[in-house]
Write a protein that holds these residues in place. Sequence first.
Motif, PDB file in Angstrom:
ATOM      1  N   LEU A  98       0.809  -1.221   0.000  1.00 44.65           N
ATOM      2  CA  LEU A  98       0.000   0.000   0.000  1.00 44.65           C
ATOM      3  C   LEU A  98       0.846   1.278   0.000  1.00 44.65           C
ATOM      4  O   LEU A  98       0.313   2.378  -0.111  1.00 44.65           O
ATOM      5  CB  LEU A  98      -0.927   0.012   1.221  1.00 44.65           C
ATOM      6  CG  LEU A  98      -1.909  -1.163   1.294  1.00 44.65           C
ATOM      7  CD1 LEU A  98      -2.605  -1.210   2.640  1.00 44.65           C
ATOM      8  CD2 LEU A  98      -2.943  -1.073   0.191  1.00 44.65           C
ATOM      9  N   LEU A 101       0.411   4.534  -2.210  1.00 47.75           N
ATOM     10  CA  LEU A 101      -0.628   5.514  -1.859  1.00 47.75           C
ATOM     11  C   LEU A 101      -0.004   6.684  -1.113  1.00 47.75           C
ATOM     12  O   LEU A 101      -0.232   7.854  -1.421  1.00 47.75           O
ATOM     13  CB  LEU A 101      -1.673   4.889  -0.936  1.00 47.75           C
ATOM     14  CG  LEU A 101      -2.705   3.947  -1.502  1.00 47.75           C
ATOM     15  CD1 LEU A 101      -3.654   3.526  -0.391  1.00 47.75           C
ATOM     16  CD2 LEU A 101      -3.460   4.630  -2.623  1.00 47.75           C
ATOM     17  N   LEU A 102       0.772   6.324  -0.085  1.00 45.25           N
ATOM     18  CA  LEU A 102       1.369   7.357   0.758  1.00 45.25           C
ATOM     19  C   LEU A 102       2.453   8.105  -0.012  1.00 45.25           C
ATOM     20  O   LEU A 102       2.619   9.314   0.147  1.00 45.25           O
ATOM     21  CB  LEU A 102       1.925   6.737   2.044  1.00 45.25           C
ATOM     22  CG  LEU A 102       0.909   5.936   2.866  1.00 45.25           C
ATOM     23  CD1 LEU A 102       1.536   5.420   4.154  1.00 45.25           C
ATOM     24  CD2 LEU A 102      -0.326   6.783   3.198  1.00 45.25           C
ATOM     25  N   ARG A 105       0.748  10.587  -2.350  1.00 46.81           N
ATOM     26  CA  ARG A 105       0.237  11.727  -1.573  1.00 46.81           C
ATOM     27  C   ARG A 105       1.379  12.672  -1.225  1.00 46.81           C
ATOM     28  O   ARG A 105       1.259  13.896  -1.344  1.00 46.81           O
ATOM     29  CB  ARG A 105      -0.447  11.240  -0.290  1.00 46.81           C
ATOM     30  CG  ARG A 105      -1.763  10.509  -0.553  1.00 46.81           C
ATOM     31  CD  ARG A 105      -2.341   9.962   0.754  1.00 46.81           C
ATOM     32  NE  ARG A 105      -3.436   9.030   0.501  1.00 46.81           N
ATOM     33  CZ  ARG A 105      -3.967   8.228   1.419  1.00 46.81           C
ATOM     34  NH1 ARG A 105      -3.504   8.244   2.660  1.00 46.81           N
ATOM     35  NH2 ARG A 105      -4.956   7.422   1.116  1.00 46.81           N
ATOM     36  N   ARG A 115     -13.299  13.625   2.177  1.00 44.73           N
ATOM     37  CA  ARG A 115     -14.200  12.473   2.138  1.00 44.73           C
ATOM     38  C   ARG A 115     -15.615  12.912   2.536  1.00 44.73           C
ATOM     39  O   ARG A 115     -15.920  13.052   3.721  1.00 44.73           O
ATOM     40  CB  ARG A 115     -13.660  11.365   3.052  1.00 44.73           C
ATOM     41  CG  ARG A 115     -12.326  10.852   2.517  1.00 44.73           C
ATOM     42  CD  ARG A 115     -11.702   9.746   3.285  1.00 44.73           C
ATOM     43  NE  ARG A 115     -10.623   9.161   2.492  1.00 44.73           N
ATOM     44  CZ  ARG A 115      -9.756   8.257   2.936  1.00 44.73           C
ATOM     45  NH1 ARG A 115      -9.855   7.798   4.154  1.00 44.73           N
ATOM     46  NH2 ARG A 115      -8.820   7.788   2.140  1.00 44.73           N
ATOM     47  N   ARG A 141      -9.302  15.588   5.867  1.00 40.44           N
ATOM     48  CA  ARG A 141      -8.215  14.907   6.565  1.00 40.44           C
ATOM     49  C   ARG A 141      -6.892  15.552   6.182  1.00 40.44           C
ATOM     50  O   ARG A 141      -6.606  15.682   4.993  1.00 40.44           O
ATOM     51  CB  ARG A 141      -8.251  13.437   6.153  1.00 40.44           C
ATOM     52  CG  ARG A 141      -7.052  12.639   6.548  1.00 40.44           C
ATOM     53  CD  ARG A 141      -7.184  11.209   5.999  1.00 40.44           C
ATOM     54  NE  ARG A 141      -6.001  10.452   6.348  1.00 40.44           N
ATOM     55  CZ  ARG A 141      -5.735   9.222   5.910  1.00 40.44           C
ATOM     56  NH1 ARG A 141      -6.598   8.611   5.112  1.00 40.44           N
ATOM     57  NH2 ARG A 141      -4.631   8.612   6.257  1.00 40.44           N
ATOM     58  N   TYR A 148       1.529  10.386  10.093  1.00 43.27           N
ATOM     59  CA  TYR A 148       1.926   9.645   8.892  1.00 43.27           C
ATOM     60  C   TYR A 148       3.280  10.072   8.321  1.00 43.27           C
ATOM     61  O   TYR A 148       3.585   9.742   7.188  1.00 43.27           O
ATOM     62  CB  TYR A 148       0.844   9.808   7.802  1.00 43.27           C
ATOM     63  CG  TYR A 148      -0.285   8.801   7.891  1.00 43.27           C
ATOM     64  CD1 TYR A 148      -1.055   8.697   9.041  1.00 43.27           C
ATOM     65  CD2 TYR A 148      -0.592   7.967   6.818  1.00 43.27           C
ATOM     66  CE1 TYR A 148      -2.104   7.790   9.111  1.00 43.27           C
ATOM     67  CE2 TYR A 148      -1.641   7.055   6.887  1.00 43.27           C
ATOM     68  CZ  TYR A 148      -2.398   6.973   8.034  1.00 43.27           C
ATOM     69  OH  TYR A 148      -3.433   6.072   8.098  1.00 43.27           O
ATOM     70  N   ASP A 277      -8.287   9.480   9.210  1.00 40.25           N
ATOM     71  CA  ASP A 277      -8.361   8.151   8.593  1.00 40.25           C
ATOM     72  C   ASP A 277      -9.420   7.308   9.301  1.00 40.25           C
ATOM     73  O   ASP A 277     -10.286   6.698   8.674  1.00 40.25           O
ATOM     74  CB  ASP A 277      -6.981   7.473   8.671  1.00 40.25           C
ATOM     75  CG  ASP A 277      -7.018   6.052   8.155  1.00 40.25           C
ATOM     76  OD1 ASP A 277      -7.590   5.831   7.076  1.00 40.25           O
ATOM     77  OD2 ASP A 277      -6.487   5.154   8.838  1.00 40.25           O
ATOM     78  N   GLU A 310      -9.037   8.338  -5.365  1.00 40.66           N
ATOM     79  CA  GLU A 310      -9.119   6.901  -5.043  1.00 40.66           C
ATOM     80  C   GLU A 310     -10.250   6.705  -4.054  1.00 40.66           C
ATOM     81  O   GLU A 310     -10.412   7.503  -3.142  1.00 40.66           O
ATOM     82  CB  GLU A 310      -7.803   6.378  -4.437  1.00 40.66           C
ATOM     83  CG  GLU A 310      -7.158   7.332  -3.445  1.00 40.66           C
ATOM     84  CD  GLU A 310      -6.569   6.703  -2.185  1.00 40.66           C
ATOM     85  OE1 GLU A 310      -6.634   5.479  -2.013  1.00 40.66           O
ATOM     86  OE2 GLU A 310      -6.060   7.468  -1.351  1.00 40.66           O
TER      87      GLU A 310
END
Length: 385
Positions: A98, A101-102, A105, A115, A141, A148, A277, A310
Motif C-alpha cells: 500500500l 498511496l502514501l 500523496r 471524504r 483529513r 503519517y 483516517d 481513489e
Amino acid sequence: MSRDSWRIAVLPGDGIGPEVMRETVQSLERLAEHGALDLHLETFDWPSVAWHREHGELWPENWRERLAGFDAILLGALGDPGPRDDPDRYWLPDAVSLSPLLEIRKGFDQWTCERPAVLLEGAPQFLADERARDIDMLVIRENSEGEYVGQGGRLAPGAPAEVATQVEVFTRRGAERIIRHAFERARLRAGERRAGERRDRTFPLPGGGEAHAQVCLITKRNALRYWGELYSETFEAVAAEYPDIATHHELVDAACMKFVTSPWAFDVVVASNLQGDILTDLAAVLSGGMGVAPSCNINPSDRSQPPMFEPTHGSAPDIAGRNLAGPQAMLLTAAMMLDWMGEEDPRAAAAGQRLRAAVAADLAEHGTRVRPTDEIGASVRARLD
Ligand code: IPM
Ligand code: MN
C-alpha cells in the motif's frame, strides 16, 4: 489559466481495482464521446503486486516523473495477499503493497484528503434513527504530516529491551493551510445551501444569529497536548477571518460517539491524518458503507500538482476477479475528479454532476444488492446517454 483538455493517469492497481476501474473508465469515455469533455486516459499496470512479482518492485523508479505530467491520477485499490490457503502465495506486507498511496500523496504534496458523507437514496442506512438520512458531512483529513510522517525506527530488533519509535510531526504551516481550507469549503457549502443546491442547515453563531455552515476541529488535546494546542490556536485565529461560519471542537473519542448518536449535527470536520483516517471509515459506514464512499487527495494551493482520486475502500481480495464488486465508490470518486476539473472547465463540472446523478439514480432503483460489476456499470452508462 483554465484548462479544457485533461490527461488522466489511470492506475487500476490490485484486487477489485481493475474491475471497478474498467466500469469507471468506460463511463468517463461515454461522457467524453457525448462531447461532455475532452479527456485523454492512459492506463498503467503499476503500482501493483503483479508488477512486483515480475520486477521485484511495485513500480518503476521514475514513477514520479512518469506521473508528474498528468493533470490527475485515478487509482483503483492496492494490495493483493493471494489465496490465504496457498503456502506459495506471493505475499507482501500491507505496509509495502500500500506504500505507493502514501508516496503519491507525499510526492505531489496532496495535503488535503476530502471524504464527503451523504446518505444517497438506496444506500444502506446502518443507523435506525430516521434523522440519519440527513447526514451531510465533509471530513477533511490532513494528508501531509501528523502521524503519517513515517519517522522513527526500531532499536535492538527482537531483543527483550527493543524500542519502537513512531514520531508525529505537526507544523504551524500544515495546521494553517488545512484549517483554512476547511473554512473555505464551509463557505462554499454555505453558499450552496443559500442557493438551494444543498439541503439547508443552520448553526448558531456565538454572537447571535445563524450560520449556514460549520467547521468542527478534531483533536485529542486532553492527552496529546502539544499539537492539540497548536491546532486549537490556529483554528481560533483562522476562524476569526470567517465570522459567517460557525465553529466547534470535539475530542476524537467523543467525535466517534457523536458520529453515531448525531451525525446530522456535523458539517465540515477537519482532523489530523490518522484521526481523519479512522473517522472517515466511520463516516463511510454512516453514508452507506465503503461500497459508496468516494475520496480524493488534492493540493488546493498548487493545482499544477496532479491530485489523486481513489475510493476509501481497499482491494477486497476475497471477491476480486469475480465480477462482484460494486463500482459505485469508484464512479463517485471519478465524479469528484470531474468536480475538481470543473473548477477550471465548466464541461467537466457538468459531467461530474451527470455521473453522480446517474450513480444515484441506479442506487435509488436497485440499492446496493449484489449485482454483477459490469451490469451496474452498464446501467450507469445507460443513464448517461
Ligand atoms: C486510506 C487507507 C490508507 C491510509 C492506508 C491503506 C495506508 O486506509 O486511504 O484511508 O491509512 O491512508
Ligand atoms: Mn483508511
